[in-house]
Structure formats: structure tokens, C-alpha cells
Design an enzyme around this catalytic site. Structure first.
Site, PDB file in Angstrom:
ATOM      1  N   SER A 116       0.791  -1.239   0.000  1.00 14.19           N
ATOM      2  CA  SER A 116       0.000   0.000   0.000  1.00 14.19           C
ATOM      3  C   SER A 116       0.814   1.276   0.000  1.00 14.19           C
ATOM      4  O   SER A 116       0.241   2.365  -0.135  1.00 14.19           O
ATOM      5  CB  SER A 116      -0.975   0.015   1.187  1.00 14.19           C
ATOM      6  OG  SER A 116      -2.049  -0.862   0.942  1.00 14.19           O
ATOM      7  N   ALA A 117       2.130   1.183   0.150  1.00 14.57           N
ATOM      8  CA  ALA A 117       2.931   2.385  -0.065  1.00 14.57           C
ATOM      9  C   ALA A 117       2.749   2.895  -1.492  1.00 14.57           C
ATOM     10  O   ALA A 117       3.000   4.066  -1.787  1.00 14.57           O
ATOM     11  CB  ALA A 117       4.404   2.106   0.222  1.00 14.57           C
TER      12      ALA A 117
END
Length: 398
Positions: free
Chosen positions: A79-80
């Protein structure tokens, strides 16, 4: 464990914390990079490229399991990736191609279905769109299809009135942002990132891994932190644990939009364009990207104007998160500094990746930071290894 790379004078605490992650916190292979005033001040890596590798011991079958992590090693950052996707939409707004207050349906007519006609672009960015789940989850094969995911989220009825509350769109965020970019630019978000972001900045960063870069990427996997690890270990509150355990909760359903979980080491998954979850980057590439959001990198490229930078770090959602249960803070796509997701300081903005990765910028300190790992721990935010490194950066600046 041999730690490779360099730190500028004054940033020695970061090297010490990085080494301690291997000694105390179960690190297998990782890298960390920090920029200050647009210049690299930390560039460290250690361990093996593959999560199950052992430095100095050849693989029995001759595979690259024991290959050491090198400076150019890249890993999936989960999710970065969302922080990069959010920046794309803000850049399109900066260029006058996307109105944050316009209905999403003005660009993507099919999205008006099922009561979503009033959803604004800013609602989508700030996790206020109300579609963190799909009534019919997608298989991994369906999820990598460039059309099916967008069609599914366009047809989905919201679980709350869009714009009235917030909840983390763990997987659907990728199709929401990706399809909006395609409708506005005619390109996939991965193509746009390569041409307008990674290329000009000189960042090793991809959403949709090119075949020619596959050899740089190691295998990732879930690992348990050692029981003897000391300090900075965060256990979920009971309410959070219960939400993850309940198959009917928004929490569980949001993280199960793709069922069963995809194989993140599958070349087809890595080559797909899923801007919520499958970005691949080096630590230096992510830190360099965030440095370009807040200033010039190495005296050259800058991506955000000061006005857009303020948009990125201004709060748009705060309080109890309907999906993550704990209180969260979001700007227009980026997570903001909070107890649930600590960054460098109150003005920081960025995004963690579930299980480890973290990248952000802090305009007040003129610092950008990125940490990537091949061993994912069982947490969503506030990974102890990343937090140890952030604490060390804070100590270095002090």
C-alpha cells in the site's frame, strides 16, 4: 549482519537502528533511504534479496535464494503504492486536467451507478467514497485484468453515503484512482507514472513491472517477528483484532476484495497495474520521489508546487476509520502523521505498506524517507522496524 551503503555525518543513528532491525526485529532483507534538502543523506541495504535466503550459503538447487541484497534491489511495497497513485491525481489537478470538486462521473460516466453520482474526486482520494468492499470479490486472475476491476467498482453500491465518512479502501483504491487517470489521460496510471514521474525524477519505481526489470526484484513473504524482540513492538487492540476475525466486517471484506490472496511473487501479478497494492520500488526510488514532491532533487526536478504540496498534507478525513477501526488521518490520498501511523512530525504525509514498507515526506524538516523489506510482519501501520528507523531520523535531526 553486514550493512552496506553510506550515511552523511550526523545520521549515524539510522545505521545503528537499521543494524538493530536485523539483530532484534527479525529483518531478512531491507533497505532505507533518506533525503534532506533534496540530497541523499542515508542509503543503506543489507540481508538477502529473497526473504528465505541466507547470506553466504549457496542454495542447494542453485537458485538465487542466497543472493545478497544490492543497492539496486527492488521489492513490492504493497500500500505504499497508494501514496504514488494519490500524487498522480494531484499532479493532474495541478496541471488543470482534473477538478477535485467535480463528480467522478463527469470523467467516468459508468461510476454514477448505484447511488454514487454525487461522489466527488476529492471523496475518492480521501477514502470517503464508501466503496471499500465488493459484494462479489474478484479472483487474482480477474483482479489483474485491466477492465474487470474498474467495472466491478463502478457497479458497486456504496456502504455509506459518499462524502459523509471515511474508511480505508485497501484494494478498491487502485481501481478508483487507476480508472480515473485512464479516463482523463488515455494512459494507464503505470504508464503515466513511468513517463511523468519516475523518468523525470530518476526514481526506480514502477506500477506494472517491466519485464526487463524483473531480475532486480527478490521474493517477498510473511514472517513472524521474533518473540524476543525488544521495544517498538505494537500489538493490535482487541477491537481491531476482532474486526479482522469477523468475515462480515468491513475490515475483513475490504482486505478480501481479491480472494484468495494473490501470489505477490507471481510475474503476472507484478506486471499488472494495481496502484493500491503492487508498486515495486527501491528505497532510494521512493525517497527520491517524495523528495521531488517537496522540493528540487539534486538541484533539478520538482513535482509539486507549494500549493499542491499543501493540498497533500491538509487533513480531509480524521477520526475512527470504518475499515481500520482505529482513528486515522488522511489528506487527499496520503496518510498523515497520527498515533496510528506515526511519521516524522505533524506536517508529514506519505503512506505505509501493510506488513512493513513506509515512505513519506516532511516539508517542515525538508526530509523524505523510504524503507522497503522482503519480510512482511503482521501489521497494517506502525511497523516496529520502520518506526525504529523513523525514530533514528528524528534523533539525527535533533
Amino acid at each position: 549482519m553486514d550493512v552496506h551503503g553510506t550515511v552523511a555525518e550526523g545520521f549515524e543513528p539510522v545505521r545503528e537502528a537499521f543494524a538493530a532491525n536485523f539483530a532484534l526485529r527479525g529483518e531478512r532483507g531491507a533497505a532505507v533511504a533518506v533525503y534532506r534538502d533534496g540530497h541523499r543523506v542515508v542509503d543503506l541495504w543489507a540481508g538477502t534479496r529473497d526473504v528465505n535466503g541466507t547470506v553466504g550459503i549457496d542454495g542447494i538447487d542453485g537458485t538465487a535464494d542466497s543472493a545478497p541484497w544490492e543497492r539496486g534491489t527492488a521489492q513490492i511495497v504493497r500500500s505504499a503504492t497508494k501514496g504514488v497513485a494519490a500524487a498522480v491525481l494531484l499532479l493532474l489537478h495541478q496541471r488543470g486536467e482534473l477538478d477535485l470538486d467535480a463528480p467522478v462521473g463527469a470523467y467516468w460516466p459508468e461510476y454514477k451507478a448505484a447511488g454514487k453520482e454525487r461522489t466527488r474526486v476529492r471523496d475518492l482520494l480521501a477514502h470517503r467514497a464508501g466503496v471499500p468492499v465488493l459484494d462479489r470479490p474478484l479472483t487474482p486472475e480477474q483482479a489483474v485484468d485491466p477492465v474487470l476491476g474498474a467495472e466491478a467498482v463502478a457497479a458497486q453500491a456504496p456502504v455509506w453515503e459518499p462524502g459523509t465518512d471515511h474508511g480505508y479502501h485497501a484494494q478498491t483504491y487502485g481501481w478508483l484512482t487507476g480508472e480515473l487517470v485512464r479516463r482523463v489521460t488515455g494512459q494507464t496510471i503505470g504508464e503515466w507514472i513511468a513517463r511523468e514521474v519516475a523518468g523525470p525524477v530518476g526514481a526506480d519505481l514502477w506500477v506494472g513491472l517491466p519485464a526487463g526489470e524483473a531480475g532486480r526484484v527478490g521474493r517477498v513473504g510473511q514472517v513472524e517477528p521474533p518473540r524476543s524482540a525488544t521495544g517498538l513492538r505494537i500489538r493490535p487492540k482487541r477491537s481491531v483484532a476482532e474486526a479482522y476475525a469477523d468475515p462480515q466486517s468491513l475490515t475483513r471484506r475490504a482486505f478480501a476484495v481479491i480472494t484468495p490472496l494473490p501470489d505477490e511473487n507471481d510475474p503476472a501479478y507484478r506486471a499488472a497495474v494495481l496502484p493500491a497494492s503492487n508498486g515495486i520500488a527501491t528505497a532510494d526510488g521512493l525517497a527520491r520521489f517524495y523528495a521531488a514532491l517537496i522540493g528540487e532533487v539534486d538541484g533539478g526536478t520538482r513535482l509539486f508546487t507549494p500549493q499542491t504540496m499543501e493540498l497533500a498534507r491538509t487533513g480531509h478525513s480524521a477520526g475512527p476509520d470504518r475499515v481500520l477501526v482505529a482513528p486515522t488521518r488522511f489528506g487527499l490520498g496520503h496518510m498523515l502523521h497520527s498515533p496510528a501511523s506515526p511519521l516524522l512530525g505533524p506536517g508529514s504525509f506519505g503512506h505505509p505498506g501493510r506488513g512493513g514498507a513506509l515512505a513519506f515526506a516532511d516539508p517542515d524538516a525538508a526530509v523524505s524517507f523510504a524503507y522497503v523489506t522482503n519480510g512482511f510482519h503482521p501489521n497494517v501501520t506502525a511497523d516496529p522496524r520502520a518506526q525504529a528507523l523513523v525514530h533514528a531520523v528524528r534523533t539525527s535531526l535533533a
